[in-house]
Design a protein around this motif. Structure first.
Motif, PDB file in Angstrom:
ATOM      1  N   GLU A   1      -0.331   8.822   5.141  1.00  0.00           N
ATOM      2  CA  GLU A   1      -0.652  10.221   4.857  1.00  0.00           C
ATOM      3  C   GLU A   1       0.459  11.143   5.359  1.00  0.00           C
ATOM      4  O   GLU A   1       0.777  12.147   4.724  1.00  0.00           O
ATOM      5  CB  GLU A   1      -2.003  10.574   5.477  1.00  0.00           C
ATOM      6  N   ARG A   2       1.061  10.797   6.490  1.00  0.00           N
ATOM      7  CA  ARG A   2       2.181  11.600   6.974  1.00  0.00           C
ATOM      8  C   ARG A   2       3.374  11.477   6.027  1.00  0.00           C
ATOM      9  O   ARG A   2       4.081  12.453   5.773  1.00  0.00           O
ATOM     10  CB  ARG A   2       2.549  11.191   8.407  1.00  0.00           C
ATOM     11  N   LEU A   3       3.600  10.279   5.517  1.00  0.00           N
ATOM     12  CA  LEU A   3       4.661  10.094   4.532  1.00  0.00           C
ATOM     13  C   LEU A   3       4.431  10.999   3.325  1.00  0.00           C
ATOM     14  O   LEU A   3       5.360  11.690   2.859  1.00  0.00           O
ATOM     15  CB  LEU A   3       4.698   8.629   4.078  1.00  0.00           C
ATOM     16  N   GLN A   4       3.214  11.006   2.803  1.00  0.00           N
ATOM     17  CA  GLN A   4       2.919  11.829   1.633  1.00  0.00           C
ATOM     18  C   GLN A   4       3.059  13.314   1.948  1.00  0.00           C
ATOM     19  O   GLN A   4       3.449  14.101   1.084  1.00  0.00           O
ATOM     20  CB  GLN A   4       1.514  11.508   1.116  1.00  0.00           C
ATOM     21  N   SER A   5       2.767  13.695   3.202  1.00  0.00           N
ATOM     22  CA  SER A   5       2.941  15.095   3.603  1.00  0.00           C
ATOM     23  C   SER A   5       4.403  15.511   3.568  1.00  0.00           C
ATOM     24  O   SER A   5       4.739  16.631   3.188  1.00  0.00           O
ATOM     25  CB  SER A   5       2.359  15.315   5.009  1.00  0.00           C
ATOM     26  N   VAL A   6       5.289  14.590   3.964  1.00  0.00           N
ATOM     27  CA  VAL A   6       6.725  14.878   3.894  1.00  0.00           C
ATOM     28  C   VAL A   6       7.164  14.986   2.446  1.00  0.00           C
ATOM     29  O   VAL A   6       7.876  15.921   2.050  1.00  0.00           O
ATOM     30  CB  VAL A   6       7.535  13.790   4.624  1.00  0.00           C
ATOM     31  N   ILE A   7       6.740  14.044   1.614  1.00  0.00           N
ATOM     32  CA  ILE A   7       7.133  14.049   0.201  1.00  0.00           C
ATOM     33  C   ILE A   7       6.628  15.308  -0.500  1.00  0.00           C
ATOM     34  O   ILE A   7       7.332  15.912  -1.318  1.00  0.00           O
ATOM     35  CB  ILE A   7       6.608  12.781  -0.501  1.00  0.00           C
ATOM     36  N   ALA A   8       5.409  15.731  -0.143  1.00  0.00           N
ATOM     37  CA  ALA A   8       4.819  16.915  -0.770  1.00  0.00           C
ATOM     38  C   ALA A   8       5.371  18.217  -0.212  1.00  0.00           C
ATOM     39  O   ALA A   8       5.141  19.283  -0.785  1.00  0.00           O
ATOM     40  CB  ALA A   8       3.302  16.882  -0.609  1.00  0.00           C
ATOM     41  N   GLY A   9       6.074  18.153   0.928  1.00  0.00           N
ATOM     42  CA  GLY A   9       6.620  19.354   1.535  1.00  0.00           C
ATOM     43  C   GLY A   9       5.646  20.075   2.435  1.00  0.00           C
ATOM     44  O   GLY A   9       5.927  21.185   2.896  1.00  0.00           O
ATOM     45  N   THR A  10       4.502  19.439   2.729  1.00  0.00           N
ATOM     46  CA  THR A  10       3.533  20.046   3.647  1.00  0.00           C
ATOM     47  C   THR A  10       4.115  20.172   5.046  1.00  0.00           C
ATOM     48  O   THR A  10       3.866  21.139   5.766  1.00  0.00           O
ATOM     49  CB  THR A  10       2.242  19.211   3.678  1.00  0.00           C
ATOM     50  N   VAL A  11       4.875  19.152   5.449  1.00  0.00           N
ATOM     51  CA  VAL A  11       5.667  19.208   6.680  1.00  0.00           C
ATOM     52  C   VAL A  11       7.090  18.821   6.313  1.00  0.00           C
ATOM     53  O   VAL A  11       7.343  18.220   5.268  1.00  0.00           O
ATOM     54  CB  VAL A  11       5.108  18.272   7.778  1.00  0.00           C
ATOM     55  N   ASP A  12       8.033  19.157   7.172  1.00  0.00           N
ATOM     56  CA  ASP A  12       9.436  18.851   6.904  1.00  0.00           C
ATOM     57  C   ASP A  12       9.841  17.470   7.399  1.00  0.00           C
ATOM     58  O   ASP A  12      10.812  16.889   6.906  1.00  0.00           O
ATOM     59  CB  ASP A  12      10.329  19.902   7.559  1.00  0.00           C
ATOM     60  N   GLY A  13       9.106  16.961   8.384  1.00  0.00           N
ATOM     61  CA  GLY A  13       9.420  15.644   8.927  1.00  0.00           C
ATOM     62  C   GLY A  13       8.212  15.067   9.622  1.00  0.00           C
ATOM     63  O   GLY A  13       7.322  15.802  10.061  1.00  0.00           O
ATOM     64  N   ALA A  14       8.166  13.737   9.721  1.00  0.00           N
ATOM     65  CA  ALA A  14       7.003  13.100  10.332  1.00  0.00           C
ATOM     66  C   ALA A  14       7.363  11.704  10.820  1.00  0.00           C
ATOM     67  O   ALA A  14       8.326  11.076  10.359  1.00  0.00           O
ATOM     68  CB  ALA A  14       5.856  13.014   9.329  1.00  0.00           C
ATOM     69  N   SER A  15       6.547  11.211  11.731  1.00  0.00           N
ATOM     70  CA  SER A  15       6.616   9.827  12.178  1.00  0.00           C
ATOM     71  C   SER A  15       6.093   8.931  11.060  1.00  0.00           C
ATOM     72  O   SER A  15       4.956   9.083  10.604  1.00  0.00           O
ATOM     73  CB  SER A  15       5.755   9.651  13.433  1.00  0.00           C
ATOM     74  N   ILE A  16       6.951   8.007  10.611  1.00  0.00           N
ATOM     75  CA  ILE A  16       6.558   7.098   9.538  1.00  0.00           C
ATOM     76  C   ILE A  16       6.852   5.664   9.969  1.00  0.00           C
ATOM     77  O   ILE A  16       7.267   5.417  11.104  1.00  0.00           O
ATOM     78  CB  ILE A  16       7.270   7.435   8.213  1.00  0.00           C
ATOM     79  N   GLN A  17       6.640   4.718   9.042  1.00  0.00           N
ATOM     80  CA  GLN A  17       6.860   3.304   9.321  1.00  0.00           C
ATOM     81  C   GLN A  17       8.132   2.799   8.641  1.00  0.00           C
ATOM     82  O   GLN A  17       8.642   3.394   7.684  1.00  0.00           O
ATOM     83  CB  GLN A  17       5.665   2.490   8.815  1.00  0.00           C
ATOM     84  N   LEU A  18       8.615   1.668   9.123  1.00  0.00           N
ATOM     85  CA  LEU A  18       9.806   1.061   8.537  1.00  0.00           C
ATOM     86  C   LEU A  18       9.632   0.809   7.041  1.00  0.00           C
ATOM     87  O   LEU A  18      10.553   0.993   6.255  1.00  0.00           O
ATOM     88  CB  LEU A  18      10.115  -0.268   9.239  1.00  0.00           C
ATOM     89  N   ARG A  19       8.434   0.403   6.638  1.00  0.00           N
ATOM     90  CA  ARG A  19       8.194   0.058   5.234  1.00  0.00           C
ATOM     91  C   ARG A  19       8.220   1.273   4.308  1.00  0.00           C
ATOM     92  O   ARG A  19       8.228   1.123   3.091  1.00  0.00           O
ATOM     93  CB  ARG A  19       6.849  -0.665   5.090  1.00  0.00           C
ATOM     94  N   HIS A  20       8.208   2.482   4.890  1.00  0.00           N
ATOM     95  CA  HIS A  20       8.191   3.699   4.081  1.00  0.00           C
ATOM     96  C   HIS A  20       9.586   4.166   3.651  1.00  0.00           C
ATOM     97  O   HIS A  20       9.702   5.102   2.857  1.00  0.00           O
ATOM     98  CB  HIS A  20       7.517   4.831   4.869  1.00  0.00           C
ATOM     99  N   ARG A  21      10.618   3.557   4.192  1.00  0.00           N
ATOM    100  CA  ARG A  21      11.972   4.037   3.963  1.00  0.00           C
ATOM    101  C   ARG A  21      12.299   4.161   2.468  1.00  0.00           C
ATOM    102  O   ARG A  21      12.748   5.215   1.997  1.00  0.00           O
ATOM    103  CB  ARG A  21      12.987   3.114   4.626  1.00  0.00           C
ATOM    104  N   THR A  22      12.060   3.083   1.725  1.00  0.00           N
ATOM    105  CA  THR A  22      12.427   3.084   0.305  1.00  0.00           C
ATOM    106  C   THR A  22      11.639   4.122  -0.481  1.00  0.00           C
ATOM    107  O   THR A  22      12.191   4.821  -1.343  1.00  0.00           O
ATOM    108  CB  THR A  22      12.213   1.683  -0.297  1.00  0.00           C
ATOM    109  N   VAL A  23      10.342   4.232  -0.185  1.00  0.00           N
ATOM    110  CA  VAL A  23       9.498   5.202  -0.878  1.00  0.00           C
ATOM    111  C   VAL A  23      10.011   6.619  -0.635  1.00  0.00           C
ATOM    112  O   VAL A  23      10.120   7.432  -1.565  1.00  0.00           O
ATOM    113  CB  VAL A  23       8.033   5.087  -0.418  1.00  0.00           C
ATOM    114  N   LEU A  24      10.353   6.911   0.616  1.00  0.00           N
ATOM    115  CA  LEU A  24      10.837   8.238   0.972  1.00  0.00           C
ATOM    116  C   LEU A  24      12.186   8.522   0.304  1.00  0.00           C
ATOM    117  O   LEU A  24      12.404   9.625  -0.225  1.00  0.00           O
ATOM    118  CB  LEU A  24      10.962   8.352   2.491  1.00  0.00           C
ATOM    119  N   GLU A  25      13.060   7.551   0.310  1.00  0.00           N
ATOM    120  CA  GLU A  25      14.382   7.757  -0.301  1.00  0.00           C
ATOM    121  C   GLU A  25      14.270   7.988  -1.800  1.00  0.00           C
ATOM    122  O   GLU A  25      14.998   8.802  -2.371  1.00  0.00           O
ATOM    123  CB  GLU A  25      15.282   6.565   0.010  1.00  0.00           C
ATOM    124  N   LYS A  26      13.344   7.303  -2.463  1.00  0.00           N
ATOM    125  CA  LYS A  26      13.155   7.512  -3.895  1.00  0.00           C
ATOM    126  C   LYS A  26      12.657   8.922  -4.196  1.00  0.00           C
ATOM    127  O   LYS A  26      12.889   9.457  -5.286  1.00  0.00           O
ATOM    128  CB  LYS A  26      12.174   6.480  -4.453  1.00  0.00           C
TER     129      LYS A  26
END
Length: 391
Positions: free
Chosen positions: A227-252
């Motif tokens: 959910e924090r990852l999706q908040s970053v992608i959506a622009g709800t927050v500018d940055g968040a604590s995420i997991q190693l597995r989220h790297r590719t999703v975030l970069e895309k």
């Protein structure tokens, strides 16, 4: 992207999991444990038993008085006639990483090798109340929360073995943020205020020259790492604590990992309560089977077979998460022998006392019992870890 899951569940992630100041939220449940104990129909110590082994003749802890005198006093022979045949265990996380020791051990026949016929996994937000109440045989949960619950409840709960011994502290950020200077005035979340995640994301910022109380706005959020990852992608927050597995999703999505640290932290593991009193042989058998599976899992040559087993179990493992297999199943992260360095545990529990998730004055050795782990390691031909000399 929807969170990977076996079925829709309320939680995901681990270092980025929702912690909600667990000491106050979860340990407060201890007072009503007996009411919750029967909440899982068909679970626990009733039913088929392969003959319960007697309790240990010594204290069930890791203090000096509770330790074997030498490694020669530790038996690696498991008496299958004393092993309970059918177990029910609790796991708080639906992500495949927290289930695959058991599912691989079942698929490869390791449980039967040590006298266990079946293991039923219950995915529960907080498995400690039913574990203490007796409707679960073992639980996989946060180390600090289990030790705090053991101290608070006084019911014989013991921490047994480390599952994840590494902690990835990762700050994921949105588009346009490329340096620490770009974080000036931005909104960052590590999750719930007062949690370990909140504390370590603040430290990660400081380590990289960003003062969390001055340079950025830290906000408290619920939910999990997905959910924090999706908040970053959506622009709800500018940055968040995420997991190693989220790297590719975030970069895309145009974002990036700005800062990251990985360190040895015995953050989660198996605990037992009544089963340990009634059948310590079963606890040893369970650890031996799952550690044998973990040796298989952490051998990177077996990645495809492990993922096939888990997908056949209906776990959703997107390509981006499969790509994180090497990091999430590294032998020093998904600890291949279940052990840990006592000095790391000392620091971890000391930190958690500072964060108020563990009561003041807690000695983890009083609420940890290592004989089943050592016996399992010996049964598999592994060195004892922790070494007796280090205890």
């Amino acid at each position: 992207m929807p969170p990977p899951s076996h079925r829709p569940r309320p939680r995901i992630g681990r270092a980025g999991v929702k912690r909600m100041n667990r000491f106050t939220r979860r340990i407060g449940a201890v007072g009503v444990l007996l009411l919750l104990a029967g909440s899982l129909a068909g679970c626990g110590s009733g039913g088929d038993s392969g003959g319960a082994g007697g309790a240990s003749s010594g204290p069930m802890d890791a203090t000096k008085a509770g330790l074997p005198k030498s490694a020669d006093d530790i038996s690696g022979t498991i008496d299958k006639t004393k092993v309970k045949k059918n177990l029910v265990v609790g796991v708080d996380n639906p992500y495949y990483l927290f289930h695959h020791d058991i599912d691989v051990a079942l698929a490869k026949g390791y449980f039967k090798e040590f006298g266990i016929d079946s293991v039923d996994i219950k995915t529960i937000e907080d498995p400690l109340p039913p574990l203490i109440g007796g409707s679960l045989d073992l639980a996989l949960y946060d180390t600090d929360t289990a030790i705090a619950a053991a101290k608070k409840s006084g019911q014989g709960l013991r921490f047994l073995s480390v599952y994840l011994g590494g902690e990835a502290n990762v700050l994921g950020v949105g588009k346009g943020i490329n340096t620490g200077a770009d974080l000036k005035g931005k909104t960052i979340t590590g999750g719930q205020f007062g949690s370990r995640n909140d504390a370590i994301i603040r430290q990660l910022l400081r380590d990289n020259g960003v003062e969390p109380d001055r340079d950025v706005k830290i906000v408290s959020t619920g939910g999990q790492s997905n959910e924090r990852l999706q908040s970053v992608i959506a622009g709800t927050v500018d940055g968040a604590s995420i997991q190693l597995r989220h790297r590719t999703v975030l970069e895309k999505a145009g974002g990036k990992v700005l800062f990251e640290e990985t360190r040895e932290v015995p953050q989660s593991g198996w605990s037992a309560n009544k089963l340990l009193q009634e059948s310590p042989e079963t606890v040893t058998a369970f650890l031996a089977a799952t550690l044998k599976a973990r040796q298989f899992i952490t051998d990177q040559a077996n990645k495809d077979e492990v993922l096939t087993i888990m997908r056949d179990k209906k776990f959703e493992i997107p390509t981006e998460y499969a790509d994180a297999y090497a990091a999430e199943n590294a032998p020093d992260y998904h600890v291949s022998d279940g052990g840990f360095k006592p000095a790391d545990m000392d620091k971890f529990i000391s930190d958690q006392i500072t964060y108020k998730t563990v009561p003041d004055g807690t000695d983890w050795r009083q609420y940890t019992y290592l004989l089943p782990l050592w016996r399992a390691q010996k049964a598999l031909g592994l060195p004892l870890n922790p070494a007796l000399a280090d205890m």
